[in-house]
Write a protein that holds these residues in place. Structure first.
Motif, mmCIF file in Angstrom:
data_model
loop_
_atom_site.group_PDB
_atom_site.id
_atom_site.type_symbol
_atom_site.label_atom_id
_atom_site.label_comp_id
_atom_site.label_asym_id
_atom_site.label_seq_id
_atom_site.Cartn_x
_atom_site.Cartn_y
_atom_site.Cartn_z
ATOM 1 N N GLY A 90 75.055 20.277 53.723
ATOM 2 C CA GLY A 90 74.743 20.680 52.347
ATOM 3 C C GLY A 90 74.425 19.535 51.407
ATOM 4 O O GLY A 90 74.326 19.741 50.195
ATOM 5 N N LEU A 91 74.262 18.326 51.951
ATOM 6 C CA LEU A 91 73.976 17.161 51.114
ATOM 7 C C LEU A 91 72.465 16.974 50.995
ATOM 8 O O LEU A 91 71.793 16.591 51.950
ATOM 9 N N PHE A 92 71.936 17.273 49.818
ATOM 10 C CA PHE A 92 70.504 17.157 49.560
ATOM 11 C C PHE A 92 70.291 16.543 48.180
ATOM 12 O O PHE A 92 71.126 16.692 47.290
ATOM 13 N N MET A 93 69.173 15.890 48.016
ATOM 14 C CA MET A 93 68.760 15.437 46.701
ATOM 15 C C MET A 93 68.093 16.591 45.975
ATOM 16 O O MET A 93 67.242 17.281 46.540
ATOM 17 N N LYS A 94 68.475 16.817 44.736
ATOM 18 C CA LYS A 94 67.889 17.898 43.957
ATOM 19 C C LYS A 94 66.801 17.368 43.034
ATOM 20 O O LYS A 94 66.681 16.169 42.826
ATOM 21 N N GLY A 95 66.034 18.292 42.484
ATOM 22 C CA GLY A 95 65.022 17.919 41.496
ATOM 23 C C GLY A 95 63.707 17.469 42.085
ATOM 24 O O GLY A 95 62.915 16.811 41.415
ATOM 25 N N ILE A 96 63.452 17.830 43.364
ATOM 26 C CA ILE A 96 62.183 17.455 43.980
ATOM 27 C C ILE A 96 61.130 18.493 43.627
ATOM 28 O O ILE A 96 61.341 19.692 43.779
ATOM 29 N N THR A 97 59.993 18.031 43.140
ATOM 30 C CA THR A 97 58.896 18.931 42.794
ATOM 31 C C THR A 97 58.167 19.359 44.058
ATOM 32 O O THR A 97 57.721 18.520 44.841
ATOM 33 N N ARG A 98 58.067 20.678 44.253
ATOM 34 C CA ARG A 98 57.377 21.198 45.427
ATOM 35 C C ARG A 98 56.126 21.944 44.983
ATOM 36 O O ARG A 98 56.129 22.665 43.996
ATOM 37 N N ARG A 99 55.066 21.755 45.723
ATOM 38 C CA ARG A 99 53.799 22.405 45.374
ATOM 39 C C ARG A 99 53.919 23.909 45.574
ATOM 40 O O ARG A 99 54.355 24.382 46.622
ATOM 41 N N LEU A 100 53.552 24.654 44.543
ATOM 42 C CA LEU A 100 53.619 26.105 44.631
ATOM 43 C C LEU A 100 52.316 26.656 45.201
ATOM 44 O O LEU A 100 51.244 26.115 44.969
ATOM 45 N N PRO A 101 52.409 27.769 45.957
ATOM 46 C CA PRO A 101 51.185 28.391 46.461
ATOM 47 C C PRO A 101 50.354 28.947 45.307
ATOM 48 O O PRO A 101 50.900 29.459 44.333
ATOM 49 N N ASN A 102 49.045 28.848 45.402
ATOM 50 C CA ASN A 102 48.185 29.381 44.349
ATOM 51 C C ASN A 102 46.963 30.043 44.958
ATOM 52 O O ASN A 102 46.806 30.094 46.172
ATOM 53 N N ASN A 103 46.086 30.554 44.093
ATOM 54 C CA ASN A 103 44.888 31.264 44.545
ATOM 55 C C ASN A 103 45.224 32.368 45.545
ATOM 56 O O ASN A 103 44.561 32.528 46.573
#
Length: 285
Positions: A90-103
């Motif tokens: 459960g150890l992860f870095m938070k706040g990473i921007t992930r590309r959202l699906p579009n079109n």
């Protein structure tokens, strides 16, 4: 057993093992510097490891990538009886921007493509079946490549999608029209075993053949709807639609996502759709 042997036992690919070994070097270097042992290290000390990586200006994405083999390494130590727990769970870095699906395509647009594809373009039956699996079950091209006759359960109206290093296995329901098409297709080609999808009985199935067929299919579909981009766009559209019908965990299973965060980004896309609609149709605008 060495850590690399453990990873092979868990069926990780050679390239993944090589990458994990490279990233784990950060962890072993830090342990040596701090004169610590992985056998007894605690969660709190792992936070110090993360701060150490940050001090070297490592990005959040890279730190998460490094933490992945660290989690595997602790599982290896547990398997070897050297630890009883995994402090990195459960150890992860938070706040990473992930590309959202579009079109994305709407469900109506996808169903129209499925219904019109064979009628208007006179294509091979295998392509209609592939499109059905893309539009109805949201499978990937990689999953089409490893689909076998034995994975089709016509009586139960289900298809089994095998897992891989990047996705989980799952059972998905077939639509009634798909069952009839698959039944006719399997009977006509007299399939009993082996890969399911092929263009005709004379051409052998290969990974490249499936990829090429999907590429041709996408070019044909653009004749019906210019918005069509590729198979990834269709899968993104399917998952986004599922999230309007089912809960997050159900969709995670249906999509074969290993991590719920992979599914959540499609949910964020639904929120964006709502916000866009509000901006466009709000009475105070």
């Amino acid at each position: 057993m060495m850590f690399t042997d453990y990873l092979k036992q868990k069926q990780h690919s050679g390239s993944t093992i090589s990458t994990y070994s490279k990233y784990l070097d950060y962890f072993t270097a830090w342990l040596q510097q701090e004169q610590l042992s992985a056998d007894v290290i605690t969660y709190t000390e792992l936070l110090d490891f993360i701060r150490w990586l940050q001090s070297m200006n490592k990005s959040k994405a890279l730190i998460n990538a490094i933490l992945c083999p660290v989690r595997h390494y602790f599982n290896y130590l547990v398997a070897e009886g050297k630890r009883t727990d995994n402090p990195a769970t459960g150890l992860f870095m938070k706040g990473i921007t992930r590309r959202l699906p579009n079109n994305l395509l709407s469900q109506d647009e996808m169903l129209q493509l499925y219904e019109c594809y064979q009628l208007q373009l006179q294509v091979d039956a295998s392509k209609k079946i592939m499109l059905g699996l893309l539009v109805q079950q949201g499978v990937t091209v990689e999953e089409l490549k490893r689909l076998f006759v034995k994975d089709i359960y016509l009586k139960e109206g289900k298809v089994f999608i095998s897992g891989s290093t990047h996705s989980n296995e799952r059972w998905l329901r077939l639509e009634a029209a798909q069952v009839l098409e698959l039944q006719a297709y399997i009977k006509a080609n007299r399939f009993k075993t082996g890969p399911l999808l092929q263009e005709n009985k004379k051409r052998k199935v290969s990974a490249n053949n499936i990829v090429n067929q999907v590429g041709v299919m996408m070019r044909q579909l653009r004749q019906l709807n210019v918005k069509v981009i590729d198979a990834t766009q269709i899968r993104s559209s399917v998952i986004t639609h599922w999230l309007k019908q089912y809960n997050l965990r159900q969709v995670q299973y249906m999509a074969g996502h290993r991590y719920v965060s992979s599914t959540q980004r499609y949910k964020l896309n639904n929120i964006d759709d709502l916000q866009n609609a509000l901006r466009q149709y709000h009475p105070l605008k």
